[in-house]
Design an enzyme around this catalytic site. Structure first.
Site, PDB file in Angstrom:
ATOM      1  N   SER A   1       0.866  -1.183   0.000  1.00 49.59           N
ATOM      2  CA  SER A   1       0.000   0.000   0.000  1.00 49.59           C
ATOM      3  C   SER A   1       0.897   1.225   0.000  1.00 49.59           C
ATOM      4  O   SER A   1       2.074   1.139   0.390  1.00 49.59           O
ATOM      5  CB  SER A   1      -0.853   0.006   1.274  1.00 49.59           C
ATOM      6  OG  SER A   1      -1.441   1.289   1.494  1.00 49.59           O
TER       7      SER A   1
ATOM      8  N   TYR B   1      -2.951  -1.327  10.525  1.00 53.73           N
ATOM      9  CA  TYR B   1      -2.845  -1.474   9.067  1.00 53.73           C
ATOM     10  C   TYR B   1      -1.500  -0.947   8.558  1.00 53.73           C
ATOM     11  O   TYR B   1      -0.793  -1.619   7.792  1.00 53.73           O
ATOM     12  CB  TYR B   1      -4.006  -0.720   8.410  1.00 53.73           C
ATOM     13  CG  TYR B   1      -4.079  -0.867   6.904  1.00 53.73           C
ATOM     14  CD1 TYR B   1      -4.711  -1.967   6.330  1.00 53.73           C
ATOM     15  CD2 TYR B   1      -3.526   0.088   6.056  1.00 53.73           C
ATOM     16  CE1 TYR B   1      -4.792  -2.111   4.946  1.00 53.73           C
ATOM     17  CE2 TYR B   1      -3.596  -0.035   4.677  1.00 53.73           C
ATOM     18  CZ  TYR B   1      -4.235  -1.133   4.128  1.00 53.73           C
ATOM     19  OH  TYR B   1      -4.307  -1.268   2.766  1.00 53.73           O
TER      20      TYR B   1
HETATM   21  C1  BGC Z   1      -6.275   1.533   1.973  1.00 58.21           C
HETATM   22  C2  BGC Z   1      -7.419   2.392   1.478  1.00 58.21           C
HETATM   23  C3  BGC Z   1      -6.941   3.806   1.235  1.00 58.21           C
HETATM   24  C4  BGC Z   1      -5.671   3.843   0.406  1.00 58.21           C
HETATM   25  C5  BGC Z   1      -5.096   5.247   0.293  1.00 58.21           C
HETATM   26  C6  BGC Z   1      -5.112   1.639   1.018  1.00 58.21           C
HETATM   27  O1  BGC Z   1      -4.056   0.828   1.401  1.00 58.21           O
HETATM   28  O2  BGC Z   1      -6.704   0.183   2.115  1.00 58.21           O
HETATM   29  O3  BGC Z   1      -8.470   2.389   2.427  1.00 58.21           O
HETATM   30  O4  BGC Z   1      -7.960   4.521   0.538  1.00 58.21           O
HETATM   31  O5  BGC Z   1      -4.698   2.994   0.974  1.00 58.21           O
HETATM   32  O6  BGC Z   1      -5.035   5.901   1.529  1.00 58.21           O
END
Ligand code: BGC
Length: 269
Positions: free
Chosen positions: A154, A167
């Protein structure tokens, strides 16, 4: 249909929706045989729908239920894949979730849930995939690499995210897990990379884009001026899994419309 991944067997975890479903479709369109992993009874129909779409376009695959945070279930999924299709060539370590909370209210259960699926799940699946690549040996007719792993990370492997400590920690962990494995297994001709999606329209972040007001706010974080779609990630995954990217190893490919470019600094600082 293309053929960059012809007859290569790909396990895609968390493939019953969102980015995983999009990647499964894209790999199948380029000739891969796809194992569509899904987590629970609840998502069985959704996984079936992904497989049916692949089949109706002439592709092949199967669905397989397993919780990627459980060692015995992951091992059974790899064993069944080898039994059905002979080996595994590509792992898309995609399964991931959010369980957000202000930090002082975050429970240990929330922490463990997210780390368990997002990070431990990637460890368990990568370990089984690498064991299988090493067992099986080179197949020059399929790929110049022994095997390929793509970790779905991410932008939050580099962007801190208040209210999402579990997360962000999981994605930061994926970054060094991926790089360490890439370093360890490059001599064996295994390529391991990550994709770092930005905001992609999927169920995980629906509240961030499903009203015009929310979307306008979200776009202030995206210099390129549009929210991403799963196909953006699918195309990147096909490239990273194919021999076209043979010299790419240990890298995170951000597919984020420039979200990691510190857009707040374009008019300040
Ligand atoms: C998350 C999303 C978020 C995106 C940008 C991703 O890893 O799961 O919820 O919109 O990152 O912030």
């Amino acid at each position: 249909m293309g053929n960059k991944l012809q007859s290569q067997v790909a396990i895609v975890t968390g493939a019953c929706s969102g980015i995983g479903a999009g990647v499964a479709n894209a790999l199948a369109t380029d000739g891969a045989i796809v194992v569509i992993n899904y987590p629970s009874d609840h998502t069985h129909d959704a996984a079936d729908a992904v497989l049916n779409e692949i089949k109706s376009a002439g592709g092949r695959g199967m669905i397989y239920q397993c919780d990627v945070s459980k060692e015995d279930q992951v091992q059974a999924m790899f064993a069944e894949t080898v039994k059905q299709f002979g080996t595994v060539d590509i792992l898309i370590n995609n399964a991931g979730l959010q369980d957000d909370s202000p930090f002082t209210e975050m429970t240990l259960a929330q922490w463990n849930h997210v780390i368990g699926v997002n990070l431990t799940g990637q460890f368990l699946c990568a370990r089984e995939a690498i064991r299988e690549f090493l067992r099986r040996g080179m197949q020059p007719e399929k790929s110049v690499a022994l095997g390929k792993i793509i970790c779905m990370s991410s932008v939050h492997e580099v962007i801190p995210w208040a209210g999402h400590a579990n997360y962000a920690a999981s994605k930061g962990g994926i970054k060094l897990l991926m790089q360490t494995l890439a370093q360890e297994f490059a001599p064996k001709k295994i390529r391991i990379n990550s994709i770092g999606p930005g905001a992609i329209k999927t169920p995980i972040n629906k509240s961030a884009w499903d009203t015009p007001e929310a979307e306008v706010k979200l776009l202030t974080l995206i210099p390129y001026g549009r929210v991403g779609i799963t196909d953006d990630i699918g195309k990147a995954a096909v490239w990273l899994a194919s021999d076209d990217s043979d010299y790419v190893n240990g890298t995170t490919l951000f597919v984020d419309g420039g979200m990691t470019l510190f857009p707040g600094f374009s008019t300040n600082g």
